[in-house]
Design an enzyme around this catalytic site. Structure first.
Site, PDB file in Angstrom:
ATOM      1  N   ASP A 196      12.429 -21.676  56.646  1.00 56.08           N
ATOM      2  CA  ASP A 196      12.737 -21.976  55.252  1.00 56.08           C
ATOM      3  C   ASP A 196      11.710 -21.262  54.375  1.00 56.08           C
ATOM      4  O   ASP A 196      10.611 -20.922  54.827  1.00 56.08           O
ATOM      5  CB  ASP A 196      12.675 -23.492  55.040  1.00 56.08           C
ATOM      6  N   ASP A 210      10.978 -22.018  50.429  1.00 51.37           N
ATOM      7  CA  ASP A 210      10.236 -22.783  49.425  1.00 51.37           C
ATOM      8  C   ASP A 210       9.590 -24.034  49.999  1.00 51.37           C
ATOM      9  O   ASP A 210      10.243 -24.861  50.634  1.00 51.37           O
ATOM     10  CB  ASP A 210      11.164 -23.169  48.278  1.00 51.37           C
TER      11      ASP A 210
END
Length: 227
Positions: A9, A11
């Site tokens: 991922d 953020d």
């Protein structure tokens, strides 16, 4: 663990989105003549987080979310502004800022020696591509999979099916999803029957309704885990 493919991922897993968002918010407030304060930013952050949570659960579209967060923010502060213009400037500011979390560059450099790294994100495509291009992570990643470009996002199983088609060597037994969000990253890995590692720097309690195969509090803990 033998996971030659790592799905990271973006953020608040590799990028410090909280610091980026705060800086972008201050830029937008200054540009539009709005008051900036930590209390005001906390209001915006709450509006934004609530809507992204709704998006993860399929309760709203991204197009609605991006403007609605500013409508709600203005309603709470009582200030006047154009939500669409605020959103446009906010996205432009976000794309110009690439702040990494502690250890992100070092960990990606090391892991890329023995693993293929891919970025998986639900963020706005223009913002994420601009931010990623400005970051020092580019040489260590094979590809970036952005939900907006794909047409579906985490936690939808179809998002991961797309990745499997795009990278035929990846399958359910040789890749690991690594992310901070329970509702998109971990739920997505569960939906797609993929191994997952929860990045949990705040030490939050584990939920009872999700399978979490591994958990780390700091990114550097991935190195001995994946050795």
């Amino acid at each position: 663990m033998n996971y030659p493919y790592l799905l990271f991922d973006a953020d608040n897993t590799l990028f410090d989105f909280d610091a980026t968002e705060r800086r972008a918010h201050s830029i937008v407030c200054r540009r539009h003549g709005l008051a900036f304060s930590e209390e005001g930013y906390a209001l915006y952050h709450r509006c934004n987080a609530e809507l992204w949570h709704d998006y993860d659960r399929g309760l709203c579209s991204k197009e609605f979310l991006l403007v609605e967060r500013f409508r709600r923010y203005l309603a709470l502060t009582g200030e006047k502004g154009d939500p669409e213009a605020l959103n446009r400037d906010h996205l432009a500011a976000l794309g110009s800022i690439a702040i990494l979390l502690d250890g992100a560059l070092e960990v990606c450099q090391e892991l890329s020696k023995l693993h293929k790294l891919y970025l998986i994100t639900n963020a706005v495509e223009s913002v994420q591509r601009a931010r990623f291009a400005r970051s020092p992570l580019v040489p260590y990643f094979e590809d970036v999979f952005i939900s907006e470009a794909i047409g579906c996002g985490k936690p939808d199983k179809a998002y991961f099916d797309y990745i499997f088609r795009a990278v035929p060597c990846i399958h359910q037994d040789n890749c690991l999803v690594i992310g901070d969000s329970l509702s998109s990253d971990i739920q997505g890995a569960n939906n797609a029957s993929l191994p997952c590692c929860w990045f949990n720097p705040k030490g939050l309690p584990r939920p009872d309704n999700l399978r979490i195969d591994y958990e780390v509090r700091a990114l550097r803990e991935l190195l001995p885990l994946l050795d």
